[in-house]
Design a protein around this motif. Structure first.
Motif, mmCIF file in Angstrom:
data_model
loop_
_atom_site.group_PDB
_atom_site.id
_atom_site.type_symbol
_atom_site.label_atom_id
_atom_site.label_comp_id
_atom_site.label_asym_id
_atom_site.label_seq_id
_atom_site.Cartn_x
_atom_site.Cartn_y
_atom_site.Cartn_z
ATOM 1 N N LYS A 134 0.822 -1.209 0.000
ATOM 2 C CA LYS A 134 0.000 0.000 0.000
ATOM 3 C C LYS A 134 0.854 1.256 0.000
ATOM 4 O O LYS A 134 1.903 1.308 0.615
ATOM 5 N N MET A 135 0.375 2.272 -0.704
ATOM 6 C CA MET A 135 1.144 3.493 -0.855
ATOM 7 C C MET A 135 0.234 4.706 -0.695
ATOM 8 O O MET A 135 -0.941 4.652 -1.041
ATOM 9 N N SER A 136 0.789 5.795 -0.198
ATOM 10 C CA SER A 136 0.015 7.022 -0.059
ATOM 11 C C SER A 136 0.321 7.932 -1.253
ATOM 12 O O SER A 136 1.473 8.291 -1.487
ATOM 13 N N PHE A 137 -0.705 8.271 -2.016
ATOM 14 C CA PHE A 137 -0.513 9.117 -3.190
ATOM 15 C C PHE A 137 -0.790 10.591 -2.890
ATOM 16 O O PHE A 137 -0.436 11.455 -3.661
ATOM 17 N N ARG A 138 -1.441 10.877 -1.776
ATOM 18 C CA ARG A 138 -1.761 12.244 -1.333
ATOM 19 C C ARG A 138 -2.513 13.060 -2.376
ATOM 20 O O ARG A 138 -1.934 13.887 -3.069
ATOM 21 N N TYR A 167 -0.234 14.222 -9.164
ATOM 22 C CA TYR A 167 -0.896 13.178 -8.375
ATOM 23 C C TYR A 167 -1.155 11.928 -9.232
ATOM 24 O O TYR A 167 -0.822 10.804 -8.831
ATOM 25 N N LYS A 210 1.941 9.985 -10.247
ATOM 26 C CA LYS A 210 2.423 9.089 -9.178
ATOM 27 C C LYS A 210 1.735 7.730 -9.299
ATOM 28 O O LYS A 210 2.374 6.689 -9.182
ATOM 29 N N ILE A 225 -4.618 -1.412 -5.401
ATOM 30 C CA ILE A 225 -4.266 -0.210 -4.652
ATOM 31 C C ILE A 225 -4.768 1.032 -5.408
ATOM 32 O O ILE A 225 -5.322 1.954 -4.801
ATOM 33 N N SER A 226 -4.623 1.025 -6.710
ATOM 34 C CA SER A 226 -5.103 2.144 -7.535
ATOM 35 C C SER A 226 -6.621 2.236 -7.498
ATOM 36 O O SER A 226 -7.179 3.338 -7.452
ATOM 37 N N GLU A 238 -7.569 3.814 -4.329
ATOM 38 C CA GLU A 238 -7.271 5.247 -4.385
ATOM 39 C C GLU A 238 -8.330 6.001 -5.199
ATOM 40 O O GLU A 238 -8.758 7.087 -4.814
ATOM 41 N N ARG A 289 -11.371 6.548 -3.110
ATOM 42 C CA ARG A 289 -11.180 7.674 -2.197
ATOM 43 C C ARG A 289 -11.358 9.001 -2.942
ATOM 44 O O ARG A 289 -11.997 9.920 -2.449
ATOM 45 N N CYS A 290 -10.794 9.061 -4.115
ATOM 46 C CA CYS A 290 -10.868 10.244 -4.973
ATOM 47 C C CYS A 290 -12.334 10.573 -5.307
ATOM 48 O O CYS A 290 -12.768 11.725 -5.192
#
Length: 183
Positions: free
Chosen positions: A58-62, A144, A147, A164-165, A168, A171-172
């Motif tokens: 897992k990664m944080s894309f901010r 963003y 990334k 993971i994408s 994300e 969330r977006c």
């Protein structure tokens, strides 16, 4: 007389078309809420629960949330259009390892595409003050989504990178939903 009648018909058609499109633009936030809700459901339908083995990757894309907080509604609409374009782009390539429901994915892509078309038709693109803020936001969004794109490439578009994408993008879309409710 026939030429005049033909011109009147063309004029009436153009008037009706612009009236219809302005009515669609007035109902855009409501329509967007439906599209976002539908897109979130389709994201869920596309795949199963988030795979446990992907948690360690897992990664944080901010996400640059400030792009959705400008004073002008038009600038927010432009940002949303931009986000939809990026999401559409990401979900339009190298999906072979994603192992998602193809029908749900296609419906997701179609919904985004229709919304992009709708937004492009409704967003005013003439004001200069608006261009400056739009450009700053455009760069933040581009960074963003780059990334995410790089992450997918680095992981060779494997299952976990797609999951993971997908999380994300969920969330977006939830952030967009919050903003649309305030419009």
């Amino acid at each position: 007389i026939m030429k005049a009648f033909g011109l009147i018909q063309i004029g009436l058609t153009l008037l009706c078309t612009s009236t219809i499109s302005s009515l669609q633009c007035n109902h855009l936030p409501l329509q967007q809420r439906k599209v976002v809700k539908n897109s979130l459901q389709l994201l869920d339908k596309m795949g199963n629960k988030f795979p446990q083995q992907c948690l360690k990757e897992k990664m944080s894309f901010r996400f640059p949330e400030q792009v959705l907080k400008p004073r002008q509604k038009e600038t927010v609409k432009v940002a949303i259009e931009e986000i939809f374009q990026h999401i559409f782009y990401i979900f339009s390539k190298n999906l072979t390892l994603a192992a998602w429901d193809g029908t749900a994915l296609e419906q997701f892509q179609n919904g985004l595409y229709q919304q992009i078309e709708q937004l492009e038709a409704c967003v005013i693109k003439k004001q200069t003050h608006y261009f400056r803020s739009k450009e700053v936001n455009r760069l933040k969004l581009k960074k963003y989504f780059q990334k995410i794109d790089c992450f997918l490439k680095d992981k060779q578009h494997n299952l976990c990178s797609w999951e993971i994408s997908r999380a994300e993008m969920r969330r977006c879309l939830q952030l967009i939903d919050k903003v649309i409710r305030k419009l």
